[in-house]
Design a protein around this motif. Sequence first.
Motif, PDB file in Angstrom:
ATOM      1  N   LEU A  16      -0.708  15.478  -0.079  1.00 18.99           N
ATOM      2  CA  LEU A  16      -2.083  16.225  -0.360  1.00 18.99           C
ATOM      3  C   LEU A  16      -2.389  15.828  -1.904  1.00 18.99           C
ATOM      4  O   LEU A  16      -1.749  16.087  -2.794  1.00 18.99           O
ATOM      5  N   PHE A  23      -5.403  21.273   3.576  1.00 23.81           N
ATOM      6  CA  PHE A  23      -5.219  21.809   1.790  1.00 23.81           C
ATOM      7  C   PHE A  23      -5.104  23.108   1.832  1.00 23.81           C
ATOM      8  O   PHE A  23      -4.669  23.582   0.502  1.00 23.81           O
ATOM      9  N   THR A  42      -4.704  16.083  -5.160  1.00 23.25           N
ATOM     10  CA  THR A  42      -5.601  17.172  -5.724  1.00 23.25           C
ATOM     11  C   THR A  42      -5.937  16.870  -7.334  1.00 23.25           C
ATOM     12  O   THR A  42      -5.057  16.405  -7.867  1.00 23.25           O
ATOM     13  N   PRO A  47      -9.361  19.493  -3.685  1.00 19.77           N
ATOM     14  CA  PRO A  47      -8.702  18.430  -3.016  1.00 19.77           C
ATOM     15  C   PRO A  47      -9.564  17.241  -3.182  1.00 19.77           C
ATOM     16  O   PRO A  47     -10.769  17.172  -3.178  1.00 19.77           O
TER      17      PRO A  47
END
Length: 234
Positions: free
Chosen positions: A82, A201, A84, A89
Amino acid sequence: MKQSIIKNGLLLGGFALACTAAVALVNDATKDRIAEQQRLELSRILHQIVPDDIHDNDLSASCILVTEPDALGSIDPMPVYLGTKGGKPVALAIETIAPDGYNGNIRLIVGVDTKGEVLGIRTLSHQETPGLGDKIELRKDDWVLGFNGKRFEASNPAPWRVKKDGGEFDQFTGATITPRAYLNAISRTLTLVEKQKADWFKRPLGCHPEKAADADALATDASDTDASNTDGND
């Protein structure tokens, strides 16, 4: 004669045991080095398919596991990395499997931003035919770069097929099965991403099977609760 056979059998058995022990020792001595090389290779690929300038977190450490056999081609939990920026996100990279390659499983990783634009795709492992199906490797051909910048919409997956099937992506000369399987896997995976990325997320980080199971259970519980609430409102 009988004693000779027994003696030879014992010698062969001892030799096989010694070879097995040697292989085990070599594997034990090199497993950490192999694991480190795999980690470095994954980190290199992640930097390629999710550019550093769009995220500010450690992508390889920001990992969760998801179990979606129909979409990801495996009953095993698959990692999602993930990305960011400023805590918000921006993108993710997800490993997936095309189980219907010409010679078996093709493992790949897909980088996509939160708007559905593909940032990059790479092949992690495969057993496709050299000179034909192995064009899914970037070092053999630039075919995988053709996905960069393309936007995927689950409501219209038709373009995400080879041209022979009415899509917009080239197949390989003399090899249609491999790119067809590859595109099918990408389409299934990006459909899943579009549906579940917001929930991913929100999950606690950690690429451990038990955490994936706990997260899936929590997600299921939440869905059941939402469904119950909806039924009550109706």
